[in-house]
Design an enzyme around this catalytic site. Structure first.
Site, PDB file in Angstrom:
ATOM      1  N   HIS A 129     -36.585  30.638 -42.202  1.00 43.32           N
ATOM      2  CA  HIS A 129     -35.693  30.527 -43.361  1.00 43.32           C
ATOM      3  C   HIS A 129     -36.201  29.440 -44.314  1.00 43.32           C
ATOM      4  O   HIS A 129     -35.610  29.207 -45.358  1.00 43.32           O
ATOM      5  CB  HIS A 129     -34.263  30.182 -42.929  1.00 43.32           C
ATOM      6  CG  HIS A 129     -33.437  31.373 -42.534  1.00 43.32           C
ATOM      7  ND1 HIS A 129     -33.571  32.604 -43.137  1.00 43.32           N
ATOM      8  CD2 HIS A 129     -32.439  31.511 -41.619  1.00 43.32           C
ATOM      9  CE1 HIS A 129     -32.703  33.447 -42.593  1.00 43.32           C
ATOM     10  NE2 HIS A 129     -32.008  32.819 -41.675  1.00 43.32           N
ATOM     11  N   LYS A 284     -21.396  44.963 -42.875  1.00 42.44           N
ATOM     12  CA  LYS A 284     -21.255  46.258 -43.556  1.00 42.44           C
ATOM     13  C   LYS A 284     -22.593  46.940 -43.792  1.00 42.44           C
ATOM     14  O   LYS A 284     -22.684  48.158 -43.802  1.00 42.44           O
ATOM     15  CB  LYS A 284     -20.543  46.074 -44.890  1.00 42.44           C
ATOM     16  CG  LYS A 284     -19.075  45.715 -44.739  1.00 42.44           C
ATOM     17  CD  LYS A 284     -18.353  45.884 -46.057  1.00 42.44           C
ATOM     18  CE  LYS A 284     -16.860  45.718 -45.882  1.00 42.44           C
ATOM     19  NZ  LYS A 284     -16.157  45.785 -47.160  1.00 42.44           N
TER      20      LYS A 284
HETATM   21  P1  A3P Z   1     -23.480  42.214 -44.911  1.00 40.82           P
HETATM   22  O1  A3P Z   1     -22.804  40.977 -44.432  1.00 40.82           O
HETATM   23  O2  A3P Z   1     -23.419  42.353 -46.399  1.00 40.82           O
HETATM   24  O3  A3P Z   1     -23.035  43.443 -44.219  1.00 40.82           O
HETATM   25  P2  A3P Z   1     -29.387  38.484 -42.217  1.00 40.82           P
HETATM   26  O4  A3P Z   1     -29.977  39.480 -41.317  1.00 40.82           O
HETATM   27  O5  A3P Z   1     -30.357  37.878 -43.178  1.00 40.82           O
HETATM   28  O6  A3P Z   1     -28.547  37.503 -41.499  1.00 40.82           O
HETATM   29  O7  A3P Z   1     -28.416  39.318 -43.195  1.00 40.82           O
HETATM   30  C1  A3P Z   1     -27.264  39.944 -42.678  1.00 40.82           C
HETATM   31  C2  A3P Z   1     -26.917  41.101 -43.596  1.00 40.82           C
HETATM   32  O8  A3P Z   1     -27.800  42.189 -43.337  1.00 40.82           O
HETATM   33  C3  A3P Z   1     -25.515  41.596 -43.322  1.00 40.82           C
HETATM   34  O9  A3P Z   1     -25.033  42.075 -44.574  1.00 40.82           O
HETATM   35  C4  A3P Z   1     -25.773  42.712 -42.327  1.00 40.82           C
HETATM   36  O10 A3P Z   1     -24.727  43.651 -42.236  1.00 40.82           O
HETATM   37  C5  A3P Z   1     -27.041  43.317 -42.916  1.00 40.82           C
HETATM   38  N1  A3P Z   1     -27.830  44.066 -41.921  1.00 40.82           N
HETATM   39  C6  A3P Z   1     -28.120  43.703 -40.645  1.00 40.82           C
HETATM   40  N2  A3P Z   1     -28.856  44.645 -40.041  1.00 40.82           N
HETATM   41  C7  A3P Z   1     -29.025  45.637 -40.937  1.00 40.82           C
HETATM   42  C8  A3P Z   1     -29.688  46.915 -40.896  1.00 40.82           C
HETATM   43  N3  A3P Z   1     -30.304  47.339 -39.801  1.00 40.82           N
HETATM   44  N4  A3P Z   1     -29.667  47.660 -42.013  1.00 40.82           N
HETATM   45  C9  A3P Z   1     -29.031  47.257 -43.140  1.00 40.82           C
HETATM   46  N5  A3P Z   1     -28.388  46.067 -43.227  1.00 40.82           N
HETATM   47  C10 A3P Z   1     -28.377  45.267 -42.152  1.00 40.82           C
END
Ligand code: A3P
Length: 317
Positions: A129, A284
């Site tokens: 990050h 979501k």
């Molecule tokens: P939302 O909270 O808008 O649903 P990170 O992985 O950087 O922590 O980001 C998390 C975000 O990515 C969340 O968004 C999560 O739902 C979404 N996310 C996680 N896995 C995913 C996937 N396989 N496809 C699409 N979105 C995904």
């Protein structure tokens, strides 16, 4: 969540205690380290990483601002790079959360011994990050590759706020407060614009070093995104693989529906909030959920800040 730096015997304690602090981003105590607001307790490990990490030219890093699609990109990078190692019936992603397949380098410096990093076989796939300017020179100047993912800052904020609320019992951190702090650029890992711009600018200068992806584009065309990752890491799909449906299988195993349906990524009843975190990386999985949390005025304000910060860069978010 780390111990307050005062309660540790970190050799960097005095240096960290002298840094500007931000206490409003609950439940963390953030400090401005090298231009970014980081959790105070992780800074000693960032310093250790900056001083000690030795990249291999075969390393591939998945880099991001938090909540921009890291989990998804980790799953994709891992399954593309290791596609000759695992079949899709007994694939590690079926029993491990993507963050356990691709560890964050910052956390490896905190939780593991250096010998662990050395023991990993090449090519290593690691998460980050950290902002580009905070990476050790060893990473910036070596041949290793970085895949960066960004997202509409409004959706990143909504996702981040939900994630933090999910992790803590104290529900008093209002979205309106998070919004103000985020706009000031003083939220966790912020400011987002500086984070994104650093990787964007570098990706223009060195397209073979940094692949710059957008969450929204990946949602629109996951197949194309998987191909771009494979081309970038120098392991494009062969005609035979295309015919055998390998790309579709990777898209499927990394998809939101597939991953959220697996036991390993489900919330456990009565689980400890700080340990049972796999499910918190999925919510979501859509673009535009900000519409359910920001008023039109708030959206306009944040969009204006984003426009100003990115002006002249050629990037629109
Ligand atoms: P939302 O909270 O808008 O649903 P990170 O992985 O950087 O922590 O980001 C998390 C975000 O990515 C969340 O968004 C999560 O739902 C979404 N996310 C996680 N896995 C995913 C996937 N396989 N496809 C699409 N979105 C995904």
């Amino acid at each position: 969540i780390f111990l307050p730096i005062e309660e540790t015997d970190s050799p960097y304690k005095d240096r960290i205690l002298a840094l500007p602090q931000e206490k409003r981003w609950l439940p963390y105590n953030l400090r401005n380290y090298q231009g970014f607001w980081e959790q105070e307790g992780i800074i000693p490990y960032i310093i250790a990483l900056q001083n000690q990490f030795k990249p291999r030219f075969t390393d591939v890093f998945v880099a991001s601002f938090p909540k921009c699609g890291t989990t998804w990109l980790k799953a994709i990078a891992f399954s593309v790079i290791h596609r000759n190692k695992y079949d899709f019936v007994s694939h590690p992603l079926l029993r491990l959360n993507p963050h356990d397949c691709v560890n964050f380098l910052e956390l490896l410096f905190c939780e593991k011994d250096q010998t662990y990093l050395e023991s990993l076989t090449s090519p290593r796939v690691l998460g980050l990050h950290l902002a580009y300017s905070m990476l050790p020179d060893s990473i910036r100047s070596s041949e290793c590759k970085i895949i960066y993912i960004c997202r509409d800052p409004k959706d990143a904020l909504v996702s981040l706020w939900h994630w933090i609320k999910n992790l803590q019992d104290d529900r008093s951190f209002l979205f309106s407060e998070a919004f103000e702090i985020f706009c000031e650029g003083r939220s966790l890992a912020g400011p987002i614009w500086k984070h994104v711009l650093e990787y964007w600018n570098e990706s223009l200068k060195r397209p073979n070093k940094i692949l710059f992806l957008r969450y929204e584009d990946m949602l629109a065309d996951p197949l194309e995104s998987v191909k771009r990752v494979a081309n970038f890491v120098g392991h494009p799909f062969t005609k035979e693989e295309e015919i055998e449906g390998v790309i579709d299988k990777i898209v499927d195993i990394c998809s939101f529906n597939k991953l959220t349906g697996l036991d390993v990524n489900k919330k456990r009843e009565g689980g400890d909030k700080l340990i049972d975190i796999n499910h918190t990386f999925f919510r979501k999985g859509l673009a535009g959920d900000w519409k359910n949390h920001l008023t039109m005025e708030m959206a306009e304000r944040l969009d204006n800040i984003t426009r100003l910060k990115l002006e002249g860069s050629g990037l629109n978010l």
